[in-house]
Design an enzyme around this catalytic site. Sequence first.
Site, PDB file in Angstrom:
ATOM      1  N   LEU A  98      -2.919   4.225  12.301  1.00  0.00           N
ATOM      2  CA  LEU A  98      -2.579   4.870  13.264  1.00  0.00           C
ATOM      3  C   LEU A  98      -3.811   6.057  13.572  1.00  0.00           C
ATOM      4  CD1 LEU A  98       1.438   5.176  13.484  1.00  0.00           C
ATOM      5  CD2 LEU A  98      -0.326   3.175  13.963  1.00  0.00           C
TER       6      LEU A  98
ATOM      7  N   GLY B 123      -0.863   2.160   9.043  1.00  0.00           N
ATOM      8  CA  GLY B 123      -0.986   1.211  10.034  1.00  0.00           C
ATOM      9  C   GLY B 123      -1.516  -0.131   9.806  1.00  0.00           C
TER      10      GLY B 123
ATOM     11  N   ASN C  12       0.961   4.804   3.233  1.00  0.00           N
ATOM     12  CA  ASN C  12       0.624   6.123   2.475  1.00  0.00           C
ATOM     13  C   ASN C  12       1.106   6.977   3.054  1.00  0.00           C
ATOM     14  OD1 ASN C  12      -1.350   5.485   4.116  1.00  0.00           O
ATOM     15  ND2 ASN C  12      -2.511   6.926   3.056  1.00  0.00           N
ATOM     16  N   GLU C  13       1.914   6.893   4.213  1.00  0.00           N
ATOM     17  CA  GLU C  13       2.302   8.155   5.329  1.00  0.00           C
ATOM     18  C   GLU C  13       2.844   9.331   4.595  1.00  0.00           C
ATOM     19  OE1 GLU C  13       2.515   4.834   5.713  1.00  0.00           O
ATOM     20  OE2 GLU C  13       2.205   4.420   7.876  1.00  0.00           O
TER      21      GLU C  13
END
Lengths: 303, 303, 303
Positions: free
Chosen positions: B109, B154, B178-179
């Site tokens: 993202l 994303g 890995n957010e």
Amino acid sequence: MTLRAALRSKSAFSGLLSQLSSCSSHGRVCVSPVLVAQRRNNSTSPKIKVDFDQSTGVAVMHMQSPPVNSLSLDFLTELCIGVEKLEMDKSCRGLIITSSQPKVFSAGLDILEMYGKSPESCGEFWKAVQEMWLKLYSSNMVTIAAINGSSPAGGCLMSMTCDYRIMADNPRYSIGLNETQLGIVAPFWFKDTMLNTVGHRTTELALELGLLYNPSEALKIGLVDKLVPEDQVLTTAAQTMTKWLAIPEHARQITKSMMRKPTIDKLTSNREADIQNFVKFITKDSIQKSLRMYLEMLKKRKA
Amino acid sequence: MTLRAALRSKSAFSGLLSQLSSCSSHGRVCVSPVLVAQRRNNSTSPKIKVDFDQSTGVAVMHMQSPPVNSLSLDFLTELCIGVEKLEMDKSCRGLIITSSQPKVFSAGLDILEMYGKSPESCGEFWKAVQEMWLKLYSSNMVTIAAINGSSPAGGCLMSMTCDYRIMADNPRYSIGLNETQLGIVAPFWFKDTMLNTVGHRTTELALELGLLYNPSEALKIGLVDKLVPEDQVLTTAAQTMTKWLAIPEHARQITKSMMRKPTIDKLTSNREADIQNFVKFITKDSIQKSLRMYLEMLKKRKA
Amino acid sequence: MTLRAALRSKSAFSGLLSQLSSCSSHGRVCVSPVLVAQRRNNSTSPKIKVDFDQSTGVAVMHMQSPPVNSLSLDFLTELCIGVEKLEMDKSCRGLIITSSQPKVFSAGLDILEMYGKSPESCGEFWKAVQEMWLKLYSSNMVTIAAINGSSPAGGCLMSMTCDYRIMADNPRYSIGLNETQLGIVAPFWFKDTMLNTVGHRTTELALELGLLYNPSEALKIGLVDKLVPEDQVLTTAAQTMTKWLAIPEHARQITKSMMRKPTIDKLTSNREADIQNFVKFITKDSIQKSLRMYLEMLKKRKA
């Protein structure tokens, strides 16, 4: 009464006969009934010792209830109070759970809390078991089990509530939900916790057969995450904790809750029914008879 | 403004610092702010190139948005339109998704769509992310991800929507959700998609720690299905596609829907709430601060 | 009619062409249509032989319906009656299911029960398939599949209902839910059973592609639990059964029910809808055409 008193010190809900037998052969269970009775009534002898290091934000909880850290009502109450205190202390971010008893992490639920007791006592005990699970499985802290000994039944459950499991690589130790071996049934939330850890088929096999796994097997099926030599369990836990505490905390906590909330909600919304279900089951004549036979077998082994 | 413009070209929601750093050290992100701004406003420069081969019924979708195929609103809109066109074309039965950018599949993202934006903009962006996932995860076409570079956040999600994942066997590449590493939380449908791919425990570890896996690790946990040398990723995808297209189509489509519908229904029936939840979270001061710090760190690395 | 009669003996819903081809090349399917028709009408020739050993409490169920133990309506009816009798016999605690036919455990659903039949007949057949699954998956007995030959489609389903699966280590044998290969769709409870056995992602791949696995592959993904040389399948099953029967029975049964009840409830509460869904699907012109093409291909191979 004599029987119960004699067995009080090793009547863990474990089925880990070889473990208990090995304990007894080394003399570690030779606690006299009188001493044990005193300990029960003596709240000044803590079953849990907590070392909290302000500089790291990590608490180490040592289970020190001889001989095998059985999860009695007193033990569970103390443990829950300990966890709750740490949970409310904003400076405490990580919790390592380990044992001060040789060769055993925790032998699981104390069978004497379920044998020959009134329904009310059984219900009170079960509520404490639920409370322990709820507190640990939903903890906002990073929780690591430093499994430095055998961990059957309730001991395995406690380990599975943690975020990470490090076990001593000693083939004489074992871990698993072996309730079925004793004629008892692991309740749905024990099952759900194992399912979340090792998947459906492994859980089915493990619970139907009441399997205990040695460390290598436990690592292979994912029941534990890492094996290290026994003298490195605690240091490895501390190093792992450092890694986990480097993760942005709020995001990690929300993520943990997202993963576990459905499982936790299942119990919280059925807590009273689960207690009544347990009491109804455990007070059955046939189950009490199973427990008596098990206790007598333990007594014979001890003799 | 200067900061945002300067970072626009590499502000992917990735956390893949080593990846981005490695990109920048090779000079591939040296796109001037002016050029980038122009590209943004210039809809004649497509971010997606689709090659459809009528003879095979297979379309290859090349992501070509320099430098790292960030999933911006424009990018997602173009991608969704492209997928929808192919979906409606009865002669198109298979879709291969790959990248034209060196070393990266998609960096995930676009963080600039979430930093310093109005709640309305954030909501519009999130709706596009949902749309991408819904379109790909429910596609009637056979979808294969030809992952020829790193694929964090994303990018990993997009890969996981496909029926099959082939990754370049280059240890410098990585893939994962890995957010958490960025202080952000992967929403429930990211989590569900991963859960359907690698199971509960691996997902718990992956999401709590925000883990990125190298190709070997990704293969081992089942996050990707096959590793091949980098120059064989596309040809292997084409060969695999041939195998999949030999399966009776109607039965395969019904089966795919049966496997994925419960997961898809969870989002479609909560779509608006999920948007509001995201907007409320991302516009928090603390989260915006995290993003700013992250962007500043990227800027320093670039300098 | 000639076609149907000619194929009756080998029209299993299997897709296991190599298997069937190998059978036919060895002459085992050279049963004349007349003989087959007679067998159909002759209820004195049992398709199932049950050996019950009172001393061990274990019954061995031999499937002996030439050539490939196709699950016809008659076969399923006989099997269900057999299982029900054992289930009601308190002295019977374990059930081993195996095949008396060479090279095949069961080739799965009998395709002739679905081709050219009235909706009523198709519905009656499907109800019998459901009944077989319900009886076996919820059995209070310990059930072990002694898989001494190929086990596609319905044969794989039957294996998966058991508590444990031992397969002959013969690379020419295969097992899997390969319905999709025939243009048919495995219904949700086939899918759920596989999901409980091998997890979500493996099930997705297996069902979308209609994969058949050789014994080594099946062991690796957990579709079977143990491989042994072909002549040891039954003895190993008996030894394994002894181990299972040593577990406290009541606790094991409750545990099994806890693991499987949600999956069973899904079908029991949707049984009529599932039948109507099947009938509607299978009587479609396009599906009947697929089945006819498949039958004609079998006929050609036979010729």
